[in-house]
Each structure stands twice: as C-alpha cells, then as structure tokens.
Write a protein that holds these residues in place. Structure first.
Motif, PDB file in Angstrom:
ATOM      1  N   GLU A 173       0.804  -1.219   0.000  1.00 40.46           N
ATOM      2  CA  GLU A 173       0.000   0.000   0.000  1.00 40.46           C
ATOM      3  C   GLU A 173       0.840   1.273   0.000  1.00 40.46           C
ATOM      4  N   ILE A 174       2.114   1.189   0.406  1.00 41.44           N
ATOM      5  CA  ILE A 174       2.963   2.379   0.397  1.00 41.44           C
ATOM      6  C   ILE A 174       4.122   2.248  -0.590  1.00 41.44           C
ATOM      7  N   ALA A 175       4.117   1.227  -1.437  1.00 42.00           N
ATOM      8  CA  ALA A 175       5.233   0.998  -2.356  1.00 42.00           C
ATOM      9  C   ALA A 175       4.754   0.741  -3.780  1.00 42.00           C
ATOM     10  N   GLN A 176       3.637   1.328  -4.180  1.00 39.90           N
ATOM     11  CA  GLN A 176       3.104   1.065  -5.511  1.00 39.90           C
ATOM     12  C   GLN A 176       4.050   1.522  -6.620  1.00 39.90           C
ATOM     13  N   GLY A 177       4.741   2.641  -6.419  1.00 41.55           N
ATOM     14  CA  GLY A 177       5.662   3.120  -7.453  1.00 41.55           C
ATOM     15  C   GLY A 177       6.793   2.147  -7.707  1.00 41.55           C
ATOM     16  N   THR A 178       7.427   1.693  -6.615  1.00 45.69           N
ATOM     17  CA  THR A 178       8.526   0.734  -6.746  1.00 45.69           C
ATOM     18  C   THR A 178       8.034  -0.581  -7.334  1.00 45.69           C
ATOM     19  N   LEU A 179       6.888  -1.055  -6.862  1.00 42.50           N
ATOM     20  CA  LEU A 179       6.350  -2.319  -7.361  1.00 42.50           C
ATOM     21  C   LEU A 179       6.002  -2.232  -8.843  1.00 42.50           C
ATOM     22  N   GLN A 180       5.416  -1.113  -9.258  1.00 41.07           N
ATOM     23  CA  GLN A 180       5.089  -0.974 -10.678  1.00 41.07           C
ATOM     24  C   GLN A 180       6.352  -0.941 -11.533  1.00 41.07           C
ATOM     25  N   ALA A 181       7.386  -0.245 -11.049  1.00 40.95           N
ATOM     26  CA  ALA A 181       8.650  -0.194 -11.798  1.00 40.95           C
ATOM     27  C   ALA A 181       9.231  -1.592 -11.977  1.00 40.95           C
TER      28      ALA A 181
ATOM     29  N   THR B 160      -2.517  -6.956  -9.836  1.00 43.56           N
ATOM     30  CA  THR B 160      -3.774  -7.411  -9.241  1.00 43.56           C
ATOM     31  C   THR B 160      -4.771  -6.259  -9.213  1.00 43.56           C
ATOM     32  N   GLN B 161      -5.871  -6.443  -8.498  1.00 42.53           N
ATOM     33  CA  GLN B 161      -6.863  -5.381  -8.312  1.00 42.53           C
ATOM     34  C   GLN B 161      -7.197  -5.288  -6.830  1.00 42.53           C
ATOM     35  N   ASP B 162      -7.487  -4.062  -6.365  1.00 43.90           N
ATOM     36  CA  ASP B 162      -7.909  -3.916  -4.977  1.00 43.90           C
ATOM     37  C   ASP B 162      -9.413  -4.149  -4.872  1.00 43.90           C
ATOM     38  N   THR B 163      -9.970  -3.955  -3.680  1.00 43.68           N
ATOM     39  CA  THR B 163     -11.399  -4.247  -3.461  1.00 43.68           C
ATOM     40  C   THR B 163     -12.318  -3.348  -4.260  1.00 43.68           C
ATOM     41  N   GLU B 164     -11.775  -2.242  -4.768  1.00 44.12           N
ATOM     42  CA  GLU B 164     -12.581  -1.324  -5.571  1.00 44.12           C
ATOM     43  C   GLU B 164     -12.306  -1.478  -7.064  1.00 44.12           C
ATOM     44  N   GLY B 165     -11.562  -2.529  -7.419  1.00 47.52           N
ATOM     45  CA  GLY B 165     -11.313  -2.816  -8.825  1.00 47.52           C
ATOM     46  C   GLY B 165     -10.199  -2.012  -9.453  1.00 47.52           C
ATOM     47  N   ARG B 166      -9.425  -1.306  -8.637  1.00 49.75           N
ATOM     48  CA  ARG B 166      -8.338  -0.502  -9.177  1.00 49.75           C
ATOM     49  C   ARG B 166      -7.081  -1.343  -9.377  1.00 49.75           C
ATOM     50  N   ARG B 167      -6.325  -1.045 -10.447  1.00 49.90           N
ATOM     51  CA  ARG B 167      -5.098  -1.769 -10.754  1.00 49.90           C
ATOM     52  C   ARG B 167      -4.069  -1.534  -9.651  1.00 49.90           C
ATOM     53  N   GLY B 168      -3.391  -2.610  -9.254  1.00 47.14           N
ATOM     54  CA  GLY B 168      -2.364  -2.506  -8.228  1.00 47.14           C
ATOM     55  C   GLY B 168      -1.296  -3.554  -8.416  1.00 47.14           C
ATOM     56  N   PHE B 169      -0.228  -3.455  -7.613  1.00 44.80           N
ATOM     57  CA  PHE B 169       0.915  -4.350  -7.756  1.00 44.80           C
ATOM     58  C   PHE B 169       1.333  -4.872  -6.386  1.00 44.80           C
ATOM     59  N   VAL B 170       1.713  -6.138  -6.346  1.00 43.61           N
ATOM     60  CA  VAL B 170       2.116  -6.780  -5.095  1.00 43.61           C
ATOM     61  C   VAL B 170       3.278  -7.739  -5.352  1.00 43.61           C
TER      62      VAL B 170
END
Length: 465
Positions: free
Chosen positions: A102-110, A295-305
């Motif tokens: 939740e606090i590292a989306q930039g690094t994860l996306q890179a 992946t997607q969060d509970t609101e359907g938004r694109r995310g990375f893990v």
C-alpha cells in the motif's frame, strides 16, 4: 562525506551491552593466523583536504578523453541524462524491499515493468525482479535447472564468460555437481563434436552464452535440440543484452539469464550491476528471488504486489530454493527507464549501429598484413583480433593515442596469446576506429626481431648466457 562516529565511551557501552570487556575479547573466536597484526599498507592518516586532493588527482588519471574498446561483460553505452535524474528521486533512491504494497506502488510498478520488458526481450513467459549481476544470475539458472531435473551434471562451454564459470564452480564445489567443460570450434562457437558425447541421461542442463565471450553468436537452436533430446534444459546466458534488439529472441531456451548493465547502468569500475532471470512459466515455483504481479484492490483498481517471494530462503540455508534475498531495484529501475526511452525502434537502431561499427572496425583491421580476425562465426559488437606484435606492446601504443585497446585474452585462454577481445559500441567514433587501425598498421610495419635476437636484447647486461 557521511559517517557515524563512535566515541571511546560509546564503544565501551556497546561492548558492555554484548557482554565483552574489550575488542580483543569480542573477536577472540577468530584464529590468530587470520588476524592482521600490522598496520594497513595505506597512506595516512590524511586530513579531509588531503583526501579530497588525493581523489582529485586519481580522477584526473581516469579522464573521459579516452576511447574504450573494452567489453567482456561490461559495456560502455550512452546513458540519457534523464535516467540519473529519475532514479535519484528520493522515492526510488531510498526504496527498500516493498513488503507493504500500500505504500510501495511506485517501486512495485517499476519492478513489474522491468519484468515485462525482460520477458519481451528474451521471449520467455516470466521474469523475476532482478538479481545481483550476470554471474550470480547464471549460477542461479544452473541451480534452478538442477532442482527442476533432479540431475547433477551440467555441460558448459569454454566460450562462457570465464568469471561466470568461476562463480558457478564456487557455488557448486561442495554440492556433488559434475561440471563438464566443452571446447570451441575454429568459428569461435561451441564444438558440437565434443558437445554431443558430453550430454547424457544425467545431464541437467547445457549452458551457452550468446553472443559468447568471444562476441560470436552461438547456434542456440541446434544446442537446444541436443539438450531436449536428452531430457536436459537449455540455459541461455546473455552478457550484452543490446544484441536482443537485433538478434532473434532465444525462444528455444528453457531459462534465459544474464547481465542487463548495458541498459542504462554505468560501467562504474565494475558495479553495481543488474542480473536478470527469465524462464518458462512451468518453472515458476523454482525461480530465485522475487516476482512482482499485477492485481486489483477491493474497488477494482489496478495494483501491484509481491506475488512470489518465499521467506524460506532466509532460514533454510542450503535447503532453500535460493539464498538470493533481495534484488537490484535501483539498477532495474534505470534499465526500465532506459528501455522505455529507447522503445522498440530505438533499441533496434542502436543495435544496428553497434553492429555496423564493430564490423567496420573488423574489416579495416583485417586488411592489415599480420593482423587477423581468426574466428569465423558471426558476431555482434565484439570480436577477437590476432595482433601483429605482443599484445601488451600494442595496448601500450594504443594508450598513447588515448585508446583503451581491449582485453588481452591470454589471461583466460593461454592458447590465445597475442589475441585481443575488442568491443565497439555507439560510444566509439569512426575517427577513433581509424586512429586504432593506424596504430595497428604502424605496429605491423615495424621490423620483426628474430626470437634469438629478442632473447639477447632483453637479457640483463653482464648476465652470463
């Protein structure tokens, strides 16, 4: 200059906290023969101005006025200034392992984008978020093949980077692994006559590097056929990934690993560099390091893990899938920015420029009497040259012209005495190539001294011969 000073009182407090009375007691478990009793052989102590002056003088001897023809796994390429501008931003520069998505989306996306780019270049299904460097990536690929096949023999050619071979030998020395080494043909490629009988039902993998250490492209499809016919895997190693901008991806391989330093990472006196590893999806669970997924969060938004990052590697020692517990996030980010800036067409155009310049240099050198380009296999931006005079003498003459003339191959291949490995990238101008050729031509025209005359000429005065 940042440092953390420790006063004598602070050192004493730390010793008391650990239950020791002195530094000597703390390190008592170290055998006496391993302890340094004398002072280090370094100048000093120096004041801060003296230290700065020392490094200023040292830097003046490493001027950018020199043209480098060195390659052999570390390549000089132009780096757009935006690469450093972006990786120096605080969000990236201080990034640690992105355990909290939740606090590292930039690094994860890179990292996700880096993995995507590597799979596109190599033709593989999955890639991890990077490894330390090419040598450890190659070794991890071999260890992965051993786990997948449950066999204990690996066949590798002498055209694999010598230092990669040394790292691999160090890793498997006490693991009951049989490393079989195969020689090379007059073309500079793996010797198929020696390869075929070396591959048996006990072989876990054949390792090839392409372009190989001599710069020659290997016949990967033929090697893959031999490997797969015997139930072994093909591990394809890349040290100059720019070649993938113009060479067909090694889709016939099972694992593709290597060094991505060419993509926006400076030579920097040998590191830090950027290892990568990609493979078929069926081997996903045996991959070292970590993988980032979308992946997607509970609101359907694109995310990375972090999709795959087994914690066993930290605690299971030799039983772990891998002991690689981190990745080169900052260097991987630099490569991602670099590749995004170039794009597909830019990468291909840059590869074509490297190809053209290297072949121009080889062609001009080949016209000089006494100089030869002895390996007949196709090459990318690196090739072997037989020198008309002792290699070290030629390198010294080239340095007078502010040209670092290449790598003397005799260090790694005794049979290649007076052979240089030359790399020509986009950073080498045609004028510099012509200056290099002029030095070769001048040295080749020098009168040859007979072996006996050279021996007498080099003898010490007054020595009884």
């Amino acid at each position: 200059m940042r440092y953390l000073p420790n006063s004598p009182a602070e050192r004493a407090a730390m010793l008391r906290a650990t239950g020791y009375q002195s530094i000597e007691e703390l390190f008592a478990q170290i055998p006496d023969e391993l302890k340094l009793r004398d002072r280090l052989n370094i100048p000093g102590p120096l004041s801060e101005p003296e230290i700065l002056e020392y490094f200023r003088q040292a830097a003046s001897q490493s001027t950018r006025e020199y043209t480098s023809l060195l390659g052999a796994g570390a390549y000089s390429h132009y780096r757009p200034v935006v690469v450093d501008a972006l990786i120096s931003r605080g969000e990236f520069f201080t990034a640690y392992t992105p355990y909290q998505a939740e606090i590292a989306q930039g690094t994860l996306q890179a990292m996700f984008e880096f993995q995507t780019l590597i799979t596109q270049l190599t033709g593989m299904d999955v890639a991890n978020a990077s490894l330390y460097d090419g040598s450890t990536a190659a070794t991890e690929a071999v260890l992965m093949a051993l786990r997948v096949t449950r066999r204990r023999q690996v066949v590798l050619p002498r055209t694999l980077h010598p230092e990669y071979r040394q790292v691999l030998e160090t890793y498997v020395r006490h693991q009951d692994v049989d490393l079989k080494e195969v020689g090379y043909s007059p073309a500079g490629q793996i010797d198929f006559g020696k390869l075929r009988p070396s591959v048996t039902a006990e072989t876990a993998a054949i390792v090839i590097q392409s372009p190989n250490f001599f710069g020659v492209l290997e016949k990967s499809a033929e090697v893959a056929e031999i490997a797969h016919r015997n139930g072994a895997l093909l591990i394809f190693i890349v040290t100059e990934p720019l070649s993938l901008g113009i060479v067909k991806p090694p889709v016939e391989a099972d694992i593709v690993a290597g060094e991505a330093q060419s993509f926006g990472v400076p030579v920097a006196f040998g590191g830090p560099y950027l290892g990568f590893l990609s493979a078929r999806e069926s081997f996903l669970r045996q991959m070292p390091g970590r993988l980032v997924g979308q992946t997607q969060d509970t609101e359907g938004r694109r995310g990375f893990v972090l999709t795959l990052a087994t914690r066993e590697q930290h605690i299971r020692r030799e039983k772990a899938t891998s002991n690689i517990c981190t990745n080169q996030s900052l260097c991987a980010l630099a490569a991602t920015i670099y590749l995004s800036l170039l794009g597909k067409r830019g990468l291909q155009a840059l590869a074509e420029q490297n190809l053209a310049k290297a072949h121009y240099a080889a062609q001009e050198l080949g016209r000089i009497s006494g100089v030869a380009v002895p390996l007949s296999g196709p090459f990318f931006n690196e090739f072997v040259v037989k020198t008309p005079v002792p290699a070290e003498d030629l390198l010294a003459e080239l340095r007078k012209e502010k040209i670092i003339g290449g790598l003397n191959l005799e260090k790694y291949y005794p049979e290649l005495k007076n052979h240089l490995l030359i790399c020509v990238t986009e950073t080498v101008s045609r004028a510099a190539i012509d200056r290099m050729v002029a030095v070769y031509r001048r040295m080749a025209s020098l009168p040859k001294i007979s072996g006996r005359a050279a021996e007498l000429d080099s003898a010490s005065i007054g020595r009884n011969r």
